[in-house]
Design a protein around this motif. Structure first.
Motif, mmCIF file in Angstrom:
data_model
loop_
_atom_site.group_PDB
_atom_site.id
_atom_site.type_symbol
_atom_site.label_atom_id
_atom_site.label_comp_id
_atom_site.label_asym_id
_atom_site.label_seq_id
_atom_site.Cartn_x
_atom_site.Cartn_y
_atom_site.Cartn_z
ATOM 1 N N GLN A 101 -4.614 30.243 1.347
ATOM 2 C CA GLN A 101 -5.890 29.819 1.895
ATOM 3 C C GLN A 101 -6.193 28.405 1.410
ATOM 4 O O GLN A 101 -5.596 27.918 0.452
ATOM 5 C CB GLN A 101 -7.007 30.809 1.541
ATOM 6 N N TRP A 162 -13.184 29.671 -0.046
ATOM 7 C CA TRP A 162 -11.855 29.421 0.518
ATOM 8 C C TRP A 162 -11.811 29.937 1.953
ATOM 9 O O TRP A 162 -12.598 30.806 2.336
ATOM 10 C CB TRP A 162 -10.784 30.113 -0.329
ATOM 11 N N SER A 163 -10.866 29.421 2.703
ATOM 12 C CA SER A 163 -10.706 29.843 4.099
ATOM 13 C C SER A 163 -10.141 31.254 4.166
ATOM 14 O O SER A 163 -9.696 31.818 3.163
ATOM 15 C CB SER A 163 -9.739 28.895 4.817
ATOM 16 N N CYS A 165 -7.041 33.679 5.193
ATOM 17 C CA CYS A 165 -5.620 33.449 4.923
ATOM 18 C C CYS A 165 -4.922 32.845 6.140
ATOM 19 O O CYS A 165 -5.203 33.223 7.275
ATOM 20 C CB CYS A 165 -4.939 34.769 4.583
ATOM 21 N N CYS A 220 -3.570 33.758 -1.238
ATOM 22 C CA CYS A 220 -4.756 34.522 -0.866
ATOM 23 C C CYS A 220 -5.136 35.522 -1.939
ATOM 24 O O CYS A 220 -4.286 36.200 -2.503
ATOM 25 C CB CYS A 220 -4.494 35.295 0.421
#
Ligand SMILES: *[C@@H]1O[C@H](CO)[C@@H](O)[C@H](O)[C@H]1NC(C)=O
Ligand SMILES: *[C@@H]1O[C@H](CO)[C@@H](O)[C@H](O)[C@H]1NC(C)=O
Ligand SMILES: CC(=O)N[C@H]1CO[C@H](CO)[C@@H](O)[C@@H]1O
Length: 222
Positions: A101, A162-163, A165, A220
């Motif tokens: 991520q 965080w984004s 995955c 991730c």
């Protein structure tokens, strides 16, 4: 820190050609070399036409120069005490590392300004991941903060969201970075307003705003 060293992040990313590799130094992890699928910019401070200029490559990511950010309090609307511009960069990366991520932890901004004692310069950054607000920060700069009319700041954005995955397609969730710059004046006695200028003429790269950011990656954590 010197001004030029900080202007470069955002702009450089934007001007790599689609498909060009954007390698990241990962230390002991896998080599992460996403490709830039597309970069677009929207806003009053964005470069028109060919866009910004890549000043240098720092940590394998470009440092951008924006010469469109010229602001002068003397040009404020009648009665107004603020002038501002913004630019949003939207970046689509491919060939990302599945199972990782991403986030934009730090945005470095620098530039040229002339401020009197009653004028503030506010730099504000916001990041979005896949269209959702992720993090932000801002800084207020006053005349005492300028060194030879230059400022340079590393804005550490918060919180550390965080984004999602990266999946097996390698498509990285869309990254958006919005930068805005505002001059905030003060109404002085006699109907006068304090003075402030940031940036210069569009052709004056020495006074351009510099922008640099790097994607940070981690495996991730679900
Ligand atoms: C600037 O950042 C501070 C925290 O660092 C936050 O409380 C404030 O709301 C921010 N201001 C703007 C205009 O975003
Ligand atoms: C993979 O991730 C991308 C970016 O987040 C997303 O647009 C796409 O729909 C995902 N594809 C699959 C098969 O999950
Ligand atoms: C979109 C998202 O996940 N936002 C989170 C960012 O981090 C803060 C603080 O940890 C959370 O409250 C948000 O939900």
């Amino acid at each position: 820190m010197n001004l030029n060293a900080h202007i470069s992040l955002l702009l450089s990313l934007l001007f790599l050609c689609p498909g060009e590799a954007l390698p990241q130094d990962q230390g002991s992890g896998p080599v992460i070399s996403p490709t830039v699928e597309s970069m677009t910019m929207i806003g009053s401070g964005c470069p028109l036409g060919t866009g910004g200029i890549v000043r240098e490559i720092r940590n394998n990511t470009p440092v951008f120069l924006f010469s469109e950010w010229g602001l002068d309090l003397a040009e404020a609307e009648p009665g107004a005490t603020v002038v501002s511009k913004f630019c949003s960069e939207v970046i689509e990366l491919g060939n990302g590392p599945p199972g990782y991520q991403v986030r934009i932890a730090t945005v470095s901004v620098g530039g040229w300004a002339e401020l009197d004692g009653s004028t503030r310069l506010v730099v504000d950054v916001e990041t979005k991941l896949a269209g959702v607000h992720a993090s932000s920060n801002n800084i207020t700069i006053v005349s005492d903060d300028l060194v030879d009319n230059s400022f340079s700041t590393d804005l550490v954005t918060e919180p550390a969201n965080w984004s999602l995955c990266v999946n097996e397609t390698g498509k990285v969730p869309r990254i958006e970075i919005r930068t805005s710059v505002a001059l905030i004046g003060t109404q002085l006695n006699g109907g006068l307003m304090s003075s402030g200028v940031v940036g210069g003429q569009k052709t004056d790269l020495k006074k351009a705003l510099s922008l640099h950011f790097e994607p940070a990656w981690r495996p991730c954590q679900l």
